[in-house]
Scaffold this motif. Structure first.
Motif, PDB file in Angstrom:
ATOM      1  N   TYR A 192      33.358  19.880  21.952  1.00 14.78           N
ATOM      2  CA  TYR A 192      33.208  20.943  21.422  1.00 14.78           C
ATOM      3  C   TYR A 192      33.677  22.056  22.290  1.00 14.78           C
ATOM      4  N   GLY A 193      33.841  23.436  21.315  1.00  8.56           N
ATOM      5  CA  GLY A 193      34.140  24.669  21.793  1.00  8.56           C
ATOM      6  C   GLY A 193      35.362  24.389  22.694  1.00  8.56           C
ATOM      7  N   ARG A 205      30.420  31.907  23.586  1.00  9.66           N
ATOM      8  CA  ARG A 205      29.639  30.716  23.265  1.00  9.66           C
ATOM      9  C   ARG A 205      30.440  29.698  22.529  1.00  9.66           C
ATOM     10  N   ILE A 206      31.668  30.294  21.917  1.00  9.29           N
ATOM     11  CA  ILE A 206      32.462  29.340  21.115  1.00  9.29           C
ATOM     12  C   ILE A 206      31.760  28.814  19.893  1.00  9.29           C
ATOM     13  N   ASP A 207      31.181  29.773  19.257  1.00  8.15           N
ATOM     14  CA  ASP A 207      30.391  29.359  18.071  1.00  8.15           C
ATOM     15  C   ASP A 207      30.378  30.334  16.853  1.00  8.15           C
ATOM     16  N   LEU A 249      34.289  24.904  16.733  1.00  6.21           N
ATOM     17  CA  LEU A 249      33.320  25.792  17.172  1.00  6.21           C
ATOM     18  C   LEU A 249      31.748  25.170  16.778  1.00  6.21           C
ATOM     19  N   GLU A 250      30.965  25.520  17.735  1.00  4.34           N
ATOM     20  CA  GLU A 250      29.591  25.237  17.731  1.00  4.34           C
ATOM     21  C   GLU A 250      29.092  26.001  16.480  1.00  4.34           C
TER      22      GLU A 250
END
Length: 397
Positions: free
Chosen positions: A179-180, A227-229, A280-281
């Motif tokens: 993730y991310g 946050r990479i979301d 992306l989260e």
């Protein structure tokens, strides 16, 4: 009176797994509390229990419970309030005039009282009316239908194509985490560096000074690099950016169908690729207790497309042939098909709210219910709207 609502209770959720590059995409959006039942009582599953005393297995991704635990009475009260709320209606955007006072927008929402102040303001009402007007503009129309495409619309499409191309130039970095992916930060850094020059490609000379105000909305439309979301708050920023362009007259009412069928469809394509390439989260996701991990607006626009369709009903989302053959024409079907692509397991278990919506008798009720839900579960939630920006085009009143 025929209930405007959901009738079936979702089954107990199970942790879904997926077959995409990120291995897992859960099934909610940026929701923090209650859900409208469009007219009938819906039972929701209790939050899954953790792993007391032991660590979860490495492939486990927890489904996050709602951050606000309401009493049953409060829960029912909020549901009832959403049910009884008026359906947001289309409004004409209020155009700005000289003298201009463009400014760097800032965050102003910190409490429920601030939320109420926003929604009772002219800016809050006009913004929601703009979203409703976009929904109305695509009513009964397919994505491929001919529509007016102005120079501004084509310029924005070119910008979004540029952002897509950057992903090919910035491949995901090798890393052990699923993730991310950290390469997203390089993509987002390029976005920050070049956004102003991208805006200046279509802003007329007398509006070039507006870049200081509209660039922050644009750069916040594609996720958070720390946050990479990505979530519905970022999607709302994209709608706010479009609203700012409409306020300045760059986007006009005759462009609205193209704004949805061309610009927003391209934005959705871009975001899905970002989600898959960089894993992306979902921002603020609460697992099965929401509509979708990342998006809300394509369900509003997509349900409007299907109003009064001769053959397709809300229950048609369970027909694989329909999804395969028509998802390129209807955003709602495209969104369902994407969820089915990235998730394994029973649809009713990983997406119970969408499964319940399929029991609503017609698309008009789905669309009106989703508009009310968007206001209540996105635009009225402090955890989402605390990041919303206010300047001169969207005033804090």
């Amino acid at each position: 009176m025929e209930p405007e609502g959901f009738h079936r209770s979702p089954k107990s959720p199970q942790t879904p797994t997926s077959s995409d590059a990120c291995n897992s995409i859960s099934s909610a959006g940026d929701f923090h509390g209650t859900y409208p039942n469009f007219g009938g009582h819906t039972a929701y599953p209790s939050a899954p229990q953790g792993f007391p005393g032991i660590s979860p297995p490495p492939t486990y991704r927890p489904i996050r419970a709602p951050s606000i635990n309401l009493s049953p009475d409060s829960y029912r009260s909020q549901q009832q309030a959403i049910m009884l709320a008026p359906v947001p209606q289309p409004q004409r955007v209020t155009l700005v005039s000289l003298p201009y006072d463009f400014q760097v927008p800032t965050k102003r929402i910190h409490s429920p009282e601030d939320i109420e102040r926003f929604h009772t303001s002219e800016s809050g009402n006009n913004f929601l009316g703009f979203v409703a007007a976009l929904s109305e503009s695509i009513r009964g129309r397919k994505i491929s239908d001919t529509c007016h495409q102005s120079v501004a619309v084509n310029s924005i499409l070119s910008i979004l194509e540029t952002l897509v191309r950057w992903m090919d130039e910035i491949p995901p970095a090798p890393q052990s985490s699923r993730y991310g992916n950290v390469a997203y930060r390089a993509w987002h850094e390029r976005l920050l560096e070049q956004s102003e020059s991208l805006m200046l490609t279509f802003l007329p000379d007398h509006l070039k000074s507006s870049a200081v105000e509209i660039v922050p909305y644009f750069t916040d439309s594609f996720g958070n690099s720390s946050r990479i979301d990505f979530g519905t708050g970022h999607e709302t920023n994209f709608a706010a950016w479009l609203y700012c362009l409409a306020r300045m007259g760059i986007i006009r009412e005759e462009d609205y169908q193209a704004v949805v069928a061309r610009i927003f469809v391209k934005y959705l394509e871009l975001m899905r690729k970002l989600q898959l390439v960089y894993c992306l989260e979902p921002a603020g996701s609460h697992g099965v207790w929401g509509l979708d991990d990342y998006h809300f607006l394509p369900f509003i626009f997509g349900s409007s497309q299907l109003i009064d369709h001769k053959h397709m009903k809300p229950k048609s989302i369970h027909n694989e042939d329909i999804l395969e053959n028509l998802s390129n024409e209807y955003m709602y079907l495209s969104s369902i098909a994407f969820i089915r692509k990235v998730k394994k397991g029973l649809f009713a278990e990983h997406s119970p709210l969408l499964d319940d919506i399929s029991g609503v008798p017609n698309w008009k009720k789905v669309n009106s219910g989703l508009l009310k839900m968007y206001k209540a579960e996105v635009l009225e939630k402090v955890p989402i709207m605390q990041h919303f920006l206010f300047g001169w085009l969207i005033k804090w009143e």
